[in-house]
Write a protein that holds these residues in place. Structure first.
Motif, PDB file in Angstrom:
ATOM      1  N   VAL A   1       0.840  -1.197   0.000  1.00  0.00           N
ATOM      2  CA  VAL A   1       0.000   0.000   0.000  1.00  0.00           C
ATOM      3  C   VAL A   1       0.876   1.249   0.000  1.00  0.00           C
ATOM      4  CG1 VAL A   1      -1.778   1.289   1.244  1.00  0.00           C
ATOM      5  CG2 VAL A   1      -1.851  -1.211   1.193  1.00  0.00           C
ATOM      6  N   ASP A   2       0.598   2.155  -0.937  1.00  0.00           N
ATOM      7  CA  ASP A   2       1.218   3.477  -0.967  1.00  0.00           C
ATOM      8  C   ASP A   2       0.175   4.442  -0.402  1.00  0.00           C
ATOM      9  OD1 ASP A   2       2.184   6.012  -1.563  1.00  0.00           O
ATOM     10  OD2 ASP A   2       2.943   5.433  -3.538  1.00  0.00           O
ATOM     11  N   VAL A   3       0.288   4.734   0.884  1.00  0.00           N
ATOM     12  CA  VAL A   3      -0.710   5.555   1.566  1.00  0.00           C
ATOM     13  C   VAL A   3      -0.746   6.961   0.978  1.00  0.00           C
ATOM     14  CG1 VAL A   3      -1.384   6.542   3.789  1.00  0.00           C
ATOM     15  CG2 VAL A   3      -0.513   4.211   3.684  1.00  0.00           C
ATOM     16  N   ASP A   4       0.422   7.539   0.692  1.00  0.00           N
ATOM     17  CA  ASP A   4       0.473   8.906   0.157  1.00  0.00           C
ATOM     18  C   ASP A   4      -0.236   9.019  -1.189  1.00  0.00           C
ATOM     19  OD1 ASP A   4       1.912   9.757   2.382  1.00  0.00           O
ATOM     20  OD2 ASP A   4       3.849   9.464   1.407  1.00  0.00           O
ATOM     21  N   ALA A   5      -0.108   8.001  -2.035  1.00  0.00           N
ATOM     22  CA  ALA A   5      -0.766   8.005  -3.347  1.00  0.00           C
ATOM     23  C   ALA A   5      -2.195   7.484  -3.276  1.00  0.00           C
ATOM     24  CB  ALA A   5       0.038   7.174  -4.336  1.00  0.00           C
ATOM     25  N   GLY A   6      -2.556   6.853  -2.156  1.00  0.00           N
ATOM     26  CA  GLY A   6      -3.887   6.280  -2.030  1.00  0.00           C
ATOM     27  C   GLY A   6      -4.103   5.098  -2.951  1.00  0.00           C
ATOM     28  N   THR A   7      -3.056   4.279  -3.112  1.00  0.00           N
ATOM     29  CA  THR A   7      -3.116   3.159  -4.048  1.00  0.00           C
ATOM     30  C   THR A   7      -2.596   1.888  -3.397  1.00  0.00           C
ATOM     31  OG1 THR A   7      -2.733   4.667  -5.893  1.00  0.00           O
ATOM     32  CG2 THR A   7      -2.353   2.348  -6.321  1.00  0.00           C
ATOM     33  N   ALA A   8      -3.308   0.788  -3.628  1.00  0.00           N
ATOM     34  CA  ALA A   8      -2.843  -0.535  -3.212  1.00  0.00           C
ATOM     35  C   ALA A   8      -2.351  -1.255  -4.457  1.00  0.00           C
ATOM     36  CB  ALA A   8      -3.976  -1.322  -2.569  1.00  0.00           C
ATOM     37  N   TYR A   9      -1.223  -1.941  -4.324  1.00  0.00           N
ATOM     38  CA  TYR A   9      -0.675  -2.753  -5.412  1.00  0.00           C
ATOM     39  C   TYR A   9      -0.858  -4.210  -5.018  1.00  0.00           C
ATOM     40  CZ  TYR A   9       1.190   1.641  -6.942  1.00  0.00           C
ATOM     41  OH  TYR A   9       1.296   2.950  -7.353  1.00  0.00           O
TER      42      TYR A   9
ATOM     43  N   ARG B   1      -1.652  -5.316 -10.118  1.00  0.00           N
ATOM     44  CA  ARG B   1      -2.639  -4.281 -10.420  1.00  0.00           C
ATOM     45  C   ARG B   1      -2.555  -3.169  -9.379  1.00  0.00           C
ATOM     46  NH1 ARG B   1      -6.338  -8.820 -11.574  1.00  0.00           N
ATOM     47  NH2 ARG B   1      -6.379  -9.017 -13.828  1.00  0.00           N
ATOM     48  N   ALA B   2      -2.795  -1.954  -9.838  1.00  0.00           N
ATOM     49  CA  ALA B   2      -2.904  -0.802  -8.958  1.00  0.00           C
ATOM     50  C   ALA B   2      -4.389  -0.575  -8.698  1.00  0.00           C
ATOM     51  CB  ALA B   2      -2.288   0.427  -9.601  1.00  0.00           C
ATOM     52  N   VAL B   3      -4.746  -0.507  -7.429  1.00  0.00           N
ATOM     53  CA  VAL B   3      -6.144  -0.344  -7.034  1.00  0.00           C
ATOM     54  C   VAL B   3      -6.266   0.917  -6.176  1.00  0.00           C
ATOM     55  CG1 VAL B   3      -8.072  -1.395  -5.798  1.00  0.00           C
ATOM     56  CG2 VAL B   3      -6.454  -2.850  -7.035  1.00  0.00           C
ATOM     57  N   PRO B   4      -7.027   1.922  -6.633  1.00  0.00           N
ATOM     58  CA  PRO B   4      -7.195   3.137  -5.847  1.00  0.00           C
ATOM     59  C   PRO B   4      -7.961   2.845  -4.558  1.00  0.00           C
ATOM     60  CG  PRO B   4      -8.099   3.397  -8.055  1.00  0.00           C
ATOM     61  CD  PRO B   4      -7.732   1.978  -7.896  1.00  0.00           C
ATOM     62  N   LEU B   5      -7.521   3.460  -3.472  1.00  0.00           N
ATOM     63  CA  LEU B   5      -8.192   3.270  -2.191  1.00  0.00           C
ATOM     64  C   LEU B   5      -9.301   4.307  -2.024  1.00  0.00           C
ATOM     65  CD1 LEU B   5      -5.034   2.671  -0.004  1.00  0.00           C
ATOM     66  CD2 LEU B   5      -6.619   0.960  -0.912  1.00  0.00           C
ATOM     67  N   PRO B   6     -10.455   3.901  -1.499  1.00  0.00           N
ATOM     68  CA  PRO B   6     -11.570   4.826  -1.307  1.00  0.00           C
ATOM     69  C   PRO B   6     -11.161   6.000  -0.409  1.00  0.00           C
ATOM     70  CG  PRO B   6     -12.274   2.565  -0.919  1.00  0.00           C
ATOM     71  CD  PRO B   6     -10.775   2.545  -1.059  1.00  0.00           C
ATOM     72  N   GLY B   7     -11.501   7.204  -0.853  1.00  0.00           N
ATOM     73  CA  GLY B   7     -11.218   8.403  -0.077  1.00  0.00           C
ATOM     74  C   GLY B   7      -9.804   8.934  -0.240  1.00  0.00           C
ATOM     75  N   GLY B   8      -8.966   8.230  -0.990  1.00  0.00           N
ATOM     76  CA  GLY B   8      -7.583   8.664  -1.191  1.00  0.00           C
ATOM     77  C   GLY B   8      -7.432   9.508  -2.440  1.00  0.00           C
ATOM     78  N   PRO B   9      -6.219  10.003  -2.689  1.00  0.00           N
ATOM     79  CA  PRO B   9      -5.978  10.852  -3.858  1.00  0.00           C
ATOM     80  C   PRO B   9      -6.290  10.187  -5.202  1.00  0.00           C
ATOM     81  CG  PRO B   9      -4.055  10.839  -2.402  1.00  0.00           C
ATOM     82  CD  PRO B   9      -5.031   9.837  -1.871  1.00  0.00           C
ATOM     83  N   ALA B  10      -6.213   8.867  -5.277  1.00  0.00           N
ATOM     84  CA  ALA B  10      -6.464   8.161  -6.534  1.00  0.00           C
ATOM     85  C   ALA B  10      -7.909   7.677  -6.658  1.00  0.00           C
ATOM     86  CB  ALA B  10      -5.514   6.970  -6.657  1.00  0.00           C
ATOM     87  N   ASP B  11      -8.738   7.968  -5.664  1.00  0.00           N
ATOM     88  CA  ASP B  11     -10.127   7.498  -5.661  1.00  0.00           C
ATOM     89  C   ASP B  11     -10.834   7.915  -6.948  1.00  0.00           C
ATOM     90  OD1 ASP B  11     -12.516   6.388  -4.849  1.00  0.00           O
ATOM     91  OD2 ASP B  11     -12.959   7.916  -3.352  1.00  0.00           O
ATOM     92  N   GLY B  12     -11.536   6.971  -7.553  1.00  0.00           N
ATOM     93  CA  GLY B  12     -12.298   7.243  -8.766  1.00  0.00           C
ATOM     94  C   GLY B  12     -11.547   6.969 -10.059  1.00  0.00           C
ATOM     95  N   ARG B  13     -10.269   6.648  -9.993  1.00  0.00           N
ATOM     96  CA  ARG B  13      -9.485   6.410 -11.209  1.00  0.00           C
ATOM     97  C   ARG B  13      -9.699   5.016 -11.785  1.00  0.00           C
ATOM     98  NH1 ARG B  13      -3.677   9.015  -9.645  1.00  0.00           N
ATOM     99  NH2 ARG B  13      -4.455  11.107  -9.236  1.00  0.00           N
TER     100      ARG B  13
END
Length: 62
Positions: A14-22, A31-43
C-alpha cells in the motif's frame, strides 16, 4: 467491493500517500487499485504488469 478479476491474490503493498494498493496474484498480474477516499479514488484499477507465470508476493519500500 474494492477490486475484482484477481486469480487468487497473494501479495499486497500500500502506498498511503498516493492512495493506491498494489496487488499481485497467482495469475501473474500486478494491479494498482485506488483506495476509497484517497488521492487516486475514482481512477479505477489498472494493470501494471501481466506475466506468463504466477507471482507469489509484492513489497513496497518508501
Amino acid at each position: 467491493m474494492l477490486a475484482s478479476r484477481f486469480a487468487e491474490t497473494i501479495g499486497l503493498a500500500v502506498d498511503v500517500d498516493a492512495g493506491t494498493a498494489y496487488v499481485s496474484d497467482l495469475g501473474g498480474h500486478i494491479r494498482a487499485v485506488p483506495l476509497p477516499g484517497g488521492p487516486a479514488d475514482g481512477r479505477g484499477e489498472r494493470d501494471i504488469v501481466s506475466l506468463p507465470h504466477p507471482l507469489t508476493g509484492i513489497v513496497g519500500i518508501s
